[in-house]
Design a protein around this motif. Structure first.
Motif, PDB file in Angstrom:
ATOM      1  N   VAL A  50       2.704   8.613 -10.224  1.00 43.07           N
ATOM      2  CA  VAL A  50       3.895   8.084 -10.888  1.00 43.07           C
ATOM      3  C   VAL A  50       5.028   9.111 -10.801  1.00 43.07           C
ATOM      4  N   PRO A  51       6.210   8.725 -10.313  1.00 40.99           N
ATOM      5  CA  PRO A  51       7.338   9.664 -10.247  1.00 40.99           C
ATOM      6  C   PRO A  51       7.679  10.221 -11.622  1.00 40.99           C
ATOM      7  N   GLN A  52       8.106  11.484 -11.656  1.00 41.56           N
ATOM      8  CA  GLN A  52       8.333  12.171 -12.928  1.00 41.56           C
ATOM      9  C   GLN A  52       9.476  11.579 -13.742  1.00 41.56           C
ATOM     10  N   ASP A  53      10.423  10.895 -13.079  1.00 41.09           N
ATOM     11  CA  ASP A  53      11.561  10.350 -13.822  1.00 41.09           C
ATOM     12  C   ASP A  53      11.289   8.953 -14.373  1.00 41.09           C
ATOM     13  N   MET A  54      10.038   8.516 -14.341  1.00 39.68           N
ATOM     14  CA  MET A  54       9.668   7.196 -14.831  1.00 39.68           C
ATOM     15  C   MET A  54       8.924   7.287 -16.163  1.00 39.68           C
ATOM     16  N   ILE A  55       8.992   6.220 -16.940  1.00 37.29           N
ATOM     17  CA  ILE A  55       8.155   6.084 -18.134  1.00 37.29           C
ATOM     18  C   ILE A  55       6.832   5.465 -17.697  1.00 37.29           C
ATOM     19  N   ALA A  56       5.726   6.039 -18.145  1.00 36.76           N
ATOM     20  CA  ALA A  56       4.415   5.563 -17.727  1.00 36.76           C
ATOM     21  C   ALA A  56       3.591   5.118 -18.930  1.00 36.76           C
ATOM     22  N   LEU A  57       2.951   3.968 -18.798  1.00 39.56           N
ATOM     23  CA  LEU A  57       2.049   3.437 -19.821  1.00 39.56           C
ATOM     24  C   LEU A  57       0.634   3.461 -19.256  1.00 39.56           C
ATOM     25  N   ALA A  58      -0.210   4.342 -19.776  1.00 37.95           N
ATOM     26  CA  ALA A  58      -1.592   4.418 -19.306  1.00 37.95           C
ATOM     27  C   ALA A  58      -2.333   3.141 -19.673  1.00 37.95           C
ATOM     28  N   LEU A  59      -3.096   2.619 -18.714  1.00 42.62           N
ATOM     29  CA  LEU A  59      -3.795   1.359 -18.939  1.00 42.62           C
ATOM     30  C   LEU A  59      -5.260   1.547 -19.327  1.00 42.62           C
ATOM     31  N   GLY A  60      -5.598   2.794 -19.691  1.00 40.50           N
ATOM     32  CA  GLY A  60      -6.909   2.997 -20.295  1.00 40.50           C
ATOM     33  C   GLY A  60      -7.953   3.596 -19.403  1.00 40.50           C
ATOM     34  N   ARG A  61      -8.691   2.780 -18.723  1.00 37.65           N
ATOM     35  CA  ARG A  61      -9.906   3.188 -18.032  1.00 37.65           C
ATOM     36  C   ARG A  61      -9.658   4.250 -16.964  1.00 37.65           C
ATOM     37  N   GLU A  62     -10.526   5.279 -16.955  1.00 33.75           N
ATOM     38  CA  GLU A  62     -10.456   6.297 -15.907  1.00 33.75           C
ATOM     39  C   GLU A  62     -10.874   5.688 -14.568  1.00 33.75           C
TER      40      GLU A  62
ATOM     41  N   TYR B 293       7.993   2.355 -15.184  1.00 31.01           N
ATOM     42  CA  TYR B 293       9.280   1.677 -15.063  1.00 31.01           C
ATOM     43  C   TYR B 293      10.397   2.693 -15.292  1.00 31.01           C
ATOM     44  N   PRO B 294      11.621   2.377 -14.878  1.00 33.96           N
ATOM     45  CA  PRO B 294      12.712   3.364 -14.919  1.00 33.96           C
ATOM     46  C   PRO B 294      13.074   3.798 -16.333  1.00 33.96           C
ATOM     47  N   ARG B 295      13.304   5.086 -16.484  1.00 34.67           N
ATOM     48  CA  ARG B 295      13.698   5.633 -17.770  1.00 34.67           C
ATOM     49  C   ARG B 295      15.165   5.342 -18.078  1.00 34.67           C
ATOM     50  N   GLN B 296      16.006   5.379 -17.017  1.00 38.01           N
ATOM     51  CA  GLN B 296      17.452   5.282 -17.232  1.00 38.01           C
ATOM     52  C   GLN B 296      17.951   3.852 -17.371  1.00 38.01           C
TER      53      GLN B 296
ATOM     54  N   GLY C  55       0.796  -1.221   0.000  1.00 41.29           N
ATOM     55  CA  GLY C  55       0.000   0.000   0.000  1.00 41.29           C
ATOM     56  C   GLY C  55       0.824   1.263   0.000  1.00 41.29           C
ATOM     57  N   ARG C  56       2.143   1.127   0.179  1.00 47.45           N
ATOM     58  CA  ARG C  56       3.010   2.303   0.230  1.00 47.45           C
ATOM     59  C   ARG C  56       3.601   2.583  -1.148  1.00 47.45           C
ATOM     60  N   LEU C  57       3.941   3.848  -1.367  1.00 50.82           N
ATOM     61  CA  LEU C  57       4.683   4.206  -2.570  1.00 50.82           C
ATOM     62  C   LEU C  57       6.151   3.922  -2.312  1.00 50.82           C
ATOM     63  N   VAL C  58       6.714   2.946  -2.998  1.00 50.54           N
ATOM     64  CA  VAL C  58       8.106   2.573  -2.777  1.00 50.54           C
ATOM     65  C   VAL C  58       8.945   2.943  -3.991  1.00 50.54           C
ATOM     66  N   ASP C  59      10.238   3.069  -3.781  1.00 50.51           N
ATOM     67  CA  ASP C  59      11.188   3.292  -4.869  1.00 50.51           C
ATOM     68  C   ASP C  59      11.409   1.939  -5.550  1.00 50.51           C
TER      69      ASP C  59
ATOM     70  N   ALA D   9       8.916  -3.022 -12.486  1.00 55.77           N
ATOM     71  CA  ALA D   9       7.908  -2.008 -12.793  1.00 55.77           C
ATOM     72  C   ALA D   9       6.916  -1.924 -11.642  1.00 55.77           C
ATOM     73  N   GLY D  10       6.082  -0.884 -11.673  1.00 56.38           N
ATOM     74  CA  GLY D  10       5.048  -0.714 -10.670  1.00 56.38           C
ATOM     75  C   GLY D  10       3.738  -0.312 -11.316  1.00 56.38           C
ATOM     76  N   LEU D  11       2.671  -0.383 -10.558  1.00 55.95           N
ATOM     77  CA  LEU D  11       1.349   0.064 -10.997  1.00 55.95           C
ATOM     78  C   LEU D  11       0.858   1.114 -10.011  1.00 55.95           C
ATOM     79  N   ARG D  12       0.548   2.293 -10.507  1.00 53.02           N
ATOM     80  CA  ARG D  12       0.054   3.369  -9.659  1.00 53.02           C
ATOM     81  C   ARG D  12      -0.889   4.240 -10.473  1.00 53.02           C
ATOM     82  N   LEU D  13      -1.698   5.036  -9.787  1.00 50.03           N
ATOM     83  CA  LEU D  13      -2.492   6.037 -10.465  1.00 50.03           C
ATOM     84  C   LEU D  13      -1.554   7.019 -11.163  1.00 50.03           C
ATOM     85  N   ALA D  14      -2.000   7.565 -12.279  1.00 52.14           N
ATOM     86  CA  ALA D  14      -1.152   8.453 -13.080  1.00 52.14           C
ATOM     87  C   ALA D  14      -0.570   9.584 -12.249  1.00 52.14           C
ATOM     88  N   GLU D  15      -1.367  10.143 -11.344  1.00 57.88           N
ATOM     89  CA  GLU D  15      -0.904  11.287 -10.552  1.00 57.88           C
ATOM     90  C   GLU D  15       0.189  10.920  -9.555  1.00 57.88           C
TER      91      GLU D  15
END
Length: 296
Positions: free
Chosen positions: A150-162, A274-277, A130-134, A142-148
């Motif tokens: 997601v850390p800014q230095d990560m690549i995010a793939l939207a999974l569709g449904r609001e 998931y990590p960009r670098q 339940g915690r936001l972890v590094d 990779a991780g799954l989180r709400l779009a808001e």
């Protein structure tokens, strides 16, 4: 120094990352006793103590930290070489480690099952937290989180449904307690509260026409699970603030009614991030492609 094995070095790295033999053994897919034996063997060969151990925590000694700092670049190179070799396979193999909440994994369970069916040499280790972890520091692909979130230095793939966080209550509760007409009315109701894994109570954030109401409503029932909150609401314990996805069936069959819908607009939903670098593993690339293909 002779006899040091790659498995011993991986054991050292995993325990250091997770701060726990139990968590590290789960991540590596080995028994806790086997992992402890590997670390003890490495300590004997090096002639130093690598970890400070207490009943509550495990941490690197100064010597252990210095040694791991020296060998970790080599471990990274070995892992990269393994992934490079894996890319030549007709199908990827290995373990895909994902971090998220139980509710998020429920949403993509059909995707995970179909992925495992398509790639029989892949394993998924889905760690519910339940915690936001590094995810990098904790060794996740990779991780799954709400779009808001997601850390800014990560690549995010939207999974569709609001997503939508809504207020609900059982008809029986509303008959005896009345129906709130505005957010301020919640102060006079029984509200079922959710406690995050970190210990904080979830605040209720309502929004209409750009105006936001952040509430800490009263409630005699505090629960630590999404399903428990939903079950309590269905049982008539009070008003709950839950996801529309979780409440969908109970709303459809009349066990729950939605309240103040104009105050709970939808927002951007889940993302795989998931990590960009860092170089993307063959297994993660296959999983990303699989998610995309199922959403087109």
């Amino acid at each position: 120094m002779k006899g040091v094995t790659l498995s011993e070095l991986r054991a050292l790295d995993a325990v250091a990352q997770h701060g726990s033999f139990r968590a590290a053994s789960t991540a590596l897919g080995v028994s806790t006793s086997s992992l402890s034996h590997s670390v003890a063997g490495l300590e004997r060969r090096l002639g130093i103590r690598l970890f400070n151990r207490t009943t509550r925590s495990v941490s690197l000694t100064e010597g252990g930290r210095s040694f791991l700092d020296e060998v970790r670049p080599a471990l990274d190179l070995i892992e990269a070489a393994v992934e490079s070799a894996n890319s030549f396979r007709s199908k990827p193999a290995g373990t895909l480690r994902l971090n998220s909440s139980e509710a998020a994994f429920e949403r993509i369970m059909p995707d995970m099952l179909s992925f495992l069916s398509k790639y029989p040499d892949m394993r998924i280790d889905a760690v519910c937290d339940g915690r936001l972890v590094d995810i990098v520091a904790h060794g996740f692909d990779a991780g799954l989180r709400l779009a808001e979130a997601v850390p800014q230095d990560m690549i995010a793939l939207a999974l569709g449904r609001e997503e939508q966080q809504i207020l609900v209550a059982a008809p029986a509760y509303l008959e005896r307690a009345g129906r709130p007409a505005k957010p301020a009315d919640l102060a006079h109701h029984e509200c079922i509260r959710f406690r995050h894994a970190g210990g904080a109570l979830m605040r209720w954030e309502l929004e209409r026409h750009g105006g936001v109401e952040r509430l800490d409503p009263p409630g005699r029932l505090i629960l630590g699970g999404d399903r428990l909150v939903l079950d309590a609401a269905i049982g008539g314990a009070g008003i709950a603030f839950v996801t529309a996805w979780a409440a969908e069936a109970a709303l459809a069959d009349g066990r729950l009614e939605q309240l103040l819908p104009e105050w709970t607009p939808p927002f951007a939903g889940l993302c795989l991030y998931y990590p960009r670098q860092r170089a993307t593993s063959a297994g993660l690339r296959a999983f990303i492609d699989h998610l995309r293909s199922r959403r087109h």
